[in-house]
Write an enzyme that holds these catalytic residues in place. Structure first.
Site, PDB file in Angstrom:
ATOM      1  N   HIS A   1     -22.543 -17.660  33.031  1.00  0.00           N
ATOM      2  CA  HIS A   1     -21.344 -17.640  33.887  1.00  0.00           C
ATOM      3  C   HIS A   1     -20.226 -16.860  33.194  1.00  0.00           C
ATOM      4  O   HIS A   1     -19.458 -17.416  32.418  1.00  0.00           O
ATOM      5  CB  HIS A   1     -20.907 -19.087  34.150  1.00  0.00           C
ATOM      6  CG  HIS A   1     -19.864 -19.241  35.202  1.00  0.00           C
ATOM      7  ND1 HIS A   1     -19.769 -20.363  35.988  1.00  0.00           N
ATOM      8  CD2 HIS A   1     -18.852 -18.419  35.609  1.00  0.00           C
ATOM      9  CE1 HIS A   1     -18.744 -20.228  36.820  1.00  0.00           C
ATOM     10  NE2 HIS A   1     -18.170 -19.053  36.600  1.00  0.00           N
TER      11      HIS A   1
ATOM     12  N   PHE B   1     -16.743 -10.425  34.007  1.00  0.00           N
ATOM     13  CA  PHE B   1     -16.383  -9.260  33.190  1.00  0.00           C
ATOM     14  C   PHE B   1     -15.449  -8.291  33.929  1.00  0.00           C
ATOM     15  O   PHE B   1     -15.077  -7.247  33.400  1.00  0.00           O
ATOM     16  CB  PHE B   1     -17.639  -8.563  32.647  1.00  0.00           C
ATOM     17  CG  PHE B   1     -18.230  -9.219  31.414  1.00  0.00           C
ATOM     18  CD1 PHE B   1     -17.601 -10.322  30.823  1.00  0.00           C
ATOM     19  CD2 PHE B   1     -19.397  -8.739  30.832  1.00  0.00           C
ATOM     20  CE1 PHE B   1     -18.130 -10.926  29.675  1.00  0.00           C
ATOM     21  CE2 PHE B   1     -19.925  -9.336  29.678  1.00  0.00           C
ATOM     22  CZ  PHE B   1     -19.298 -10.430  29.109  1.00  0.00           C
TER      23      PHE B   1
ATOM     24  N   ASP C   1     -17.872 -19.668  31.574  1.00  0.00           N
ATOM     25  CA  ASP C   1     -16.928 -19.295  32.641  1.00  0.00           C
ATOM     26  C   ASP C   1     -15.838 -18.384  32.061  1.00  0.00           C
ATOM     27  O   ASP C   1     -14.649 -18.557  32.350  1.00  0.00           O
ATOM     28  CB  ASP C   1     -16.330 -20.522  33.331  1.00  0.00           C
ATOM     29  CG  ASP C   1     -15.636 -20.158  34.646  1.00  0.00           C
ATOM     30  OD1 ASP C   1     -15.707 -18.991  35.057  1.00  0.00           O
ATOM     31  OD2 ASP C   1     -15.021 -21.057  35.253  1.00  0.00           O
TER      32      ASP C   1
END
Ligand code: DOR
Ligand code: ZN
Length: 421
Positions: A55, A58, A287
């Site tokens: 997760h 980018f 995340d």
């Protein structure tokens, strides 16, 4: 053998002094001794599988002022992450085959680590065309960065059926938008109150009713009361982030700690920590959601949600191994083996047939985390001042890419989807 890596290797659930033989980037043999054209002897250091961060955001394309595939993947590999799965809330969102293929071309040019790309589910998404090339599908049940909100599962009934038929994982941001309060926020406590544990619980219940035909994966579980609900849904898998395990509303982070779902209280994170140990939470994923410091300096209500984390995830977890709060098996299972199994990539284990992605660890060598020394474009960390055990060397498919924090290998990251053969 083309390449041999010798060390204290994590093989079949335990550490053993042995050699890992590598041909064409894959592990081909494990034995007490092996000869190789190239031999790396790491002595008594630990050799563990490269971590898979299932997760990350980018931000490429569209928000490359915050991060791009080059900087994000540099942060990943310096933190022992050799494969990332990128989320679809980029600009444009990854909801069409052409957007997915454009992002794939970007990642192939810039990435230091292997990758998979999520496709976003919203009304009208052509699931069948995306399912061969995406690592999985992502559904947002609450509004957050990007515009992929789906407020009712009824709006995507056909799409969810198609996801179920595809056999791919449906990863879900499980917060019920209709239960979200909209009071003005000045603190992490306020943010937590607006997105209560009931928001998460209600979303999980709705998924159990309306999406149980899918291979459900609940992203970033934040409340301990969600754990018994997860157990009620068969074949579901679940994820927890280092920030929900290690930070809470008392962490004095201000906007830097503003994330969705929110940081909660200490007993929540302690409950999640236990859930990870018990295997109720399958994987740890970061995340990684970078925003610039300038954006985070907005007043609390307006500051964006999310924090970086791909580079500090494994080091933070390994520090808990060093301190004997976790065993190494839990960390390897949650960061390497289970994400590989759930998403069906040939990675995450030191065993014949798997990609030779390896991290070399000196478990006694902890260092203090400093955001300015990390490699994300945003250059800050909510874990500032905490300890992490960063890898000494990282190999991707048999090649040393990073050694002592320096880049020594090439950008050869590629899509891991469809390479199982
Ligand atoms: O805090 C968050 N930030 N939660 C999300 O779900 C998305 C993420 C982002 O992309 O910024
Ligand atoms: Zn996310």
């Amino acid at each position: 053998m083309e390449v041999v890596v010798e060390g204290n290797c994590y093989v079949s659930g335990r550490l053993e002094r042995c050699c890992v033989g590598i041909e064409n980037g894959r592990i081909s043999k494990i034995a007490k001794t092996l000869d190789g054209d190239k031999v790396y002897n790491f002595g008594s250091k630990l050799v563990i599988p490269g971590a898979i961060d299932a997760h990350v955001h980018f931000r490429d394309p569209g928000m490359t002022n915050k991060e791009d595939f080059g900087t994000g993947s540099m942060a990943a590999i310096c933190g022992g992450v050799t494969c990332v799965f990128d989320m679809p809330n980029t600009r444009p969102p990854t909801t069409t085959l052409s957007a997915l293929r454009d992002k794939k071309r970007i990642a192939e040019c810039k990435s230091l680590v292997d990758f998979g790309l999520f496709a976003g589910v919203r009304p009208g998404t052509d699931i069948a065309s995306l399912s061969k090339e995406a690592v999985g599908f992502k559904l947002y049940m609450a509004s957050t960065t990007g515009g992929l909100l789906v407020t009712s599962l009824d709006q995507v009934r056909a799409e969810l059926q198609a996801v179920a038929a595809s056999g791919k994982v449906l990863a879900v941001h499980a917060e019920d938008e209709s239960l979200r309060a909209r009071e003005a926020e000045e603190s992490l406590e306020d943010h937590m109150r607006n997105r209560s544990a009931d928001c998460e619980a209600s979303a999980i219940r709705k998924l159990g009713e309306k999406a149980k035909a899918c291979r459900l994966h609940i992203c970033h579980v934040s409340a301990k009361n969600s754990l018994p609900l997860l157990a009620k849904i068969p074949n579901l898998t679940a994820e927890v982030t280092p920030h929900h395990l290690l930070l809470d509303t008392a962490s004095r982070l201000g906007t830097l700690g503003k994330v969705n779902p929110p940081l909660r209280r200490r007993d929540d994170r302690q409950g999640l920590f236990q859930g990870l140990k018990d295997g109720k939470l399958d994987i740890v994923a970061s995340d990684h959601a970078p925003h610039t410091l300038e954006e985070k300096e907005e007043s609390f209500d307006y500051a964006p949600t999310g924090m970086p984390g791909v580079e500090t995830m494994l080091p933070l977890m390994l520090h808990h191994v060093k301190e004997r709060h976790l065993d190494l098996g839990t960390v390897v299972r949650g960061l390497c083996e289970r994400p590989g199994e759930i998403y069906g990539v040939n990675k995450g284990r030191i065993a014949p047939g798997y990609d030779a992605d390896l991290s070399v660890i000196d478990i006694s060598a902890a260092s203090v985390i400093k955001g300015s020394k990390l490699h994300s474009k945003c250059a800050w960390s909510a874990f500032e001042g905490m300890h992490g055990v960063f890898p000494k060397a990282v190999l991707l498919r048999g090649e040393v890419i990073v050694e002592d924090g320096y880049l020594v290998g090439e950008r050869k990251g590629r899509d891991s989807v469809g390479r199982q053969e």
